[in-house]
Design a protein around this motif. Structure first.
Motif, PDB file in Angstrom:
ATOM      1  N   SER A  67     -16.381   4.145  30.736  1.00  0.00           N
ATOM      2  CA  SER A  67     -16.888   2.892  31.109  1.00  0.00           C
ATOM      3  C   SER A  67     -16.166   1.971  30.084  1.00  0.00           C
ATOM      4  N   ASN A  68     -16.059   0.695  30.106  1.00  0.00           N
ATOM      5  CA  ASN A  68     -15.708  -0.282  29.002  1.00  0.00           C
ATOM      6  C   ASN A  68     -16.615  -0.342  27.943  1.00  0.00           C
ATOM      7  N   GLY A  69     -17.775  -0.049  28.017  1.00  0.00           N
ATOM      8  CA  GLY A  69     -18.657   0.153  27.066  1.00  0.00           C
ATOM      9  C   GLY A  69     -18.437   1.325  26.023  1.00  0.00           C
ATOM     10  N   SER A  70     -18.108   2.361  26.645  1.00  0.00           N
ATOM     11  CA  SER A  70     -17.668   3.551  25.792  1.00  0.00           C
ATOM     12  C   SER A  70     -16.442   3.367  24.976  1.00  0.00           C
ATOM     13  N   ILE A  71     -15.651   2.743  25.885  1.00  0.00           N
ATOM     14  CA  ILE A  71     -14.260   2.513  25.183  1.00  0.00           C
ATOM     15  C   ILE A  71     -14.498   1.607  23.813  1.00  0.00           C
ATOM     16  N   ASN A  72     -15.355   0.489  24.097  1.00  0.00           N
ATOM     17  CA  ASN A  72     -15.422  -0.459  23.137  1.00  0.00           C
ATOM     18  C   ASN A  72     -15.883   0.213  21.825  1.00  0.00           C
ATOM     19  N   ARG A  73     -16.830   1.437  21.883  1.00  0.00           N
ATOM     20  CA  ARG A  73     -17.323   1.814  20.849  1.00  0.00           C
ATOM     21  C   ARG A  73     -16.507   2.822  20.066  1.00  0.00           C
ATOM     22  N   TYR A  74     -15.395   3.302  20.737  1.00  0.00           N
ATOM     23  CA  TYR A  74     -14.224   3.985  20.272  1.00  0.00           C
ATOM     24  C   TYR A  74     -13.139   2.969  19.461  1.00  0.00           C
ATOM     25  N   LEU A  75     -13.007   1.799  19.962  1.00  0.00           N
ATOM     26  CA  LEU A  75     -12.429   1.038  19.446  1.00  0.00           C
ATOM     27  C   LEU A  75     -12.899   0.208  18.094  1.00  0.00           C
ATOM     28  N   SER A 104       0.945  -1.253   0.101  1.00  0.00           N
ATOM     29  CA  SER A 104       0.124  -0.076  -0.028  1.00  0.00           C
ATOM     30  C   SER A 104       0.938   1.301  -0.027  1.00  0.00           C
ATOM     31  N   ALA A 105       0.143   2.521  -0.198  1.00  0.00           N
ATOM     32  CA  ALA A 105       1.041   3.714  -0.207  1.00  0.00           C
ATOM     33  C   ALA A 105       1.781   4.006   0.921  1.00  0.00           C
ATOM     34  N   GLY A 106       1.303   3.761   2.236  1.00  0.00           N
ATOM     35  CA  GLY A 106       1.824   3.871   3.501  1.00  0.00           C
ATOM     36  C   GLY A 106       2.040   5.229   3.918  1.00  0.00           C
ATOM     37  N   SER A 107       1.528   6.134   3.305  1.00  0.00           N
ATOM     38  CA  SER A 107       1.352   7.526   3.859  1.00  0.00           C
ATOM     39  C   SER A 107       0.229   7.907   4.272  1.00  0.00           C
ATOM     40  N   ALA A 108      -0.877   7.227   4.558  1.00  0.00           N
ATOM     41  CA  ALA A 108      -2.132   7.546   5.233  1.00  0.00           C
ATOM     42  C   ALA A 108      -1.913   7.603   6.679  1.00  0.00           C
ATOM     43  N   THR A 109      -2.534   8.659   7.227  1.00  0.00           N
ATOM     44  CA  THR A 109      -2.678   8.778   8.757  1.00  0.00           C
ATOM     45  C   THR A 109      -3.797   8.144   9.013  1.00  0.00           C
ATOM     46  N   VAL A 110      -3.977   8.007  10.484  1.00  0.00           N
ATOM     47  CA  VAL A 110      -5.027   7.372  11.246  1.00  0.00           C
ATOM     48  C   VAL A 110      -6.259   8.496  11.055  1.00  0.00           C
ATOM     49  N   ALA A 111      -5.958   9.768  10.782  1.00  0.00           N
ATOM     50  CA  ALA A 111      -7.074  10.892  10.640  1.00  0.00           C
ATOM     51  C   ALA A 111      -7.768  10.709   9.212  1.00  0.00           C
ATOM     52  N   ASP A 112      -6.895  10.129   8.249  1.00  0.00           N
ATOM     53  CA  ASP A 112      -7.240   9.997   7.080  1.00  0.00           C
ATOM     54  C   ASP A 112      -8.428   8.404   7.090  1.00  0.00           C
ATOM     55  N   LEU A 113      -8.139   7.588   7.804  1.00  0.00           N
ATOM     56  CA  LEU A 113      -8.900   6.510   7.934  1.00  0.00           C
ATOM     57  C   LEU A 113     -10.233   6.940   8.585  1.00  0.00           C
ATOM     58  N   LEU A 114     -10.018   7.689   9.842  1.00  0.00           N
ATOM     59  CA  LEU A 114     -11.116   8.193  10.400  1.00  0.00           C
ATOM     60  C   LEU A 114     -12.074   8.845   9.664  1.00  0.00           C
ATOM     61  N   ASP A 115     -11.618   9.828   8.714  1.00  0.00           N
ATOM     62  CA  ASP A 115     -12.425  10.628   7.812  1.00  0.00           C
ATOM     63  C   ASP A 115     -12.977   9.508   6.770  1.00  0.00           C
ATOM     64  N   GLU A 162     -19.662  10.839  15.194  1.00  0.00           N
ATOM     65  CA  GLU A 162     -18.864  12.027  14.670  1.00  0.00           C
ATOM     66  C   GLU A 162     -18.174  12.655  16.057  1.00  0.00           C
ATOM     67  N   GLY A 163     -18.934  12.680  17.206  1.00  0.00           N
ATOM     68  CA  GLY A 163     -18.386  13.313  18.219  1.00  0.00           C
ATOM     69  C   GLY A 163     -17.352  12.729  18.994  1.00  0.00           C
ATOM     70  N   PHE A 164     -17.298  11.192  19.401  1.00  0.00           N
ATOM     71  CA  PHE A 164     -16.338  10.640  19.825  1.00  0.00           C
ATOM     72  C   PHE A 164     -15.053  10.441  18.888  1.00  0.00           C
ATOM     73  N   VAL A 165     -15.255  10.306  17.375  1.00  0.00           N
ATOM     74  CA  VAL A 165     -13.989  10.560  16.741  1.00  0.00           C
ATOM     75  C   VAL A 165     -13.255  11.926  16.802  1.00  0.00           C
ATOM     76  N   ARG A 166     -13.975  12.966  16.702  1.00  0.00           N
ATOM     77  CA  ARG A 166     -13.370  14.313  16.741  1.00  0.00           C
ATOM     78  C   ARG A 166     -12.889  14.622  18.491  1.00  0.00           C
ATOM     79  N   ILE A 167     -13.611  14.064  19.387  1.00  0.00           N
ATOM     80  CA  ILE A 167     -13.090  14.135  20.668  1.00  0.00           C
ATOM     81  C   ILE A 167     -11.841  13.372  21.280  1.00  0.00           C
ATOM     82  N   HIS A 168     -12.351  12.153  21.119  1.00  0.00           N
ATOM     83  CA  HIS A 168     -11.315  10.998  21.613  1.00  0.00           C
ATOM     84  C   HIS A 168     -10.414  10.238  20.600  1.00  0.00           C
ATOM     85  N   LEU A 169     -10.813  10.008  19.471  1.00  0.00           N
ATOM     86  CA  LEU A 169      -9.896   9.351  18.420  1.00  0.00           C
ATOM     87  C   LEU A 169      -8.831  10.078  17.875  1.00  0.00           C
ATOM     88  N   LYS A 170      -9.329  11.220  17.132  1.00  0.00           N
ATOM     89  CA  LYS A 170      -8.407  12.038  16.522  1.00  0.00           C
ATOM     90  C   LYS A 170      -7.353  12.496  17.164  1.00  0.00           C
TER      91      LYS A 170
END
Length: 181
Positions: free
Chosen positions: A131-139, A65-76, A94-102
């Motif tokens: 909570s573990n449930g919230s973290i599981n949604r992020y993951l 693969s190209a190898g230059s993609a960031t996690v932000a690109d994947l999240l978008d 969209e909220g927890f991607v913006r607040i927690h993952l990015k």
């Protein structure tokens, strides 16, 4: 000897060693590789052609693969998929991607994400009182983003890291509310 025309893939001679140059979709610059190894002296053009054919096959089979993609690109890519499929949970995702993952993974190259980084993310969120449930949604969102990146054409990544799922048995709600309460 000239290296060939721009945007072409062919072997070329550099000194007395054969080299190959090829392009991976999604990359702006060519990759160059020497044919010389311990078992192969690299002085035969046929060896260079065989290696170039092998690299083309790996690209066609999506092993490179190209190898230059960031996690932000994947999240978008993930958020676009959520919006296109009109998921009811898009706003919360969209909220927890913006607040927690990015903030945690956004600037990291997708190929550089390790299980240790994911483990540290889990530990940080647990120590913050999530909570573990919230973290599981992020993951789950992170996992889906990596899968979409692997399935994209051209693929943004080749390997999806192992992303664990936490036990949610301690997060079960207890009791019921009556209408009066």
């Amino acid at each position: 000897m000239p290296k060939g025309e721009r945007r072409t893939s062919r072997p070329y001679l550099r000194g007395n060693i054969w080299w190959i140059q090829y392009f991976v979709p999604g990359e702006k610059r060519p990759r160059r590789e020497s044919v010389k190894t311990e078992t192969c002296p690299g002085t035969d053009k046929n060896d260079a052609i065989k290696l170039l054919t092998k690299r083309w096959s790996e690209i066609d089979n999506r092993q490179v693969s190209a190898g230059s993609a960031t996690v932000a690109d994947l999240l978008d890519l993930f958020l676009t998929d959520q919006m296109q499929n009109k998921r009811a949970s898009y706003r919360s995702v969209e909220g927890f991607v913006r607040i927690h993952l990015k903030p945690a993974f956004g600037k990291v190259r997708a190929a550089d994400v390790t299980s240790i980084m994911i483990s540290r993310f889990i530990t940080a969120k647990q120590s913050a009182g999530r909570s573990n449930g919230s973290i599981n949604r992020y993951l789950a969102s992170l996992r889906r983003a990596f899968i979409l990146g692997r399935e994209a054409l051209p693929p943004l990544i080749t390997i999806v890291p192992k992303i664990p799922k936490l036990d949610e048995s301690g997060d079960i709600r207890e009791g019921f509310l009556e209408h009066d309460e």
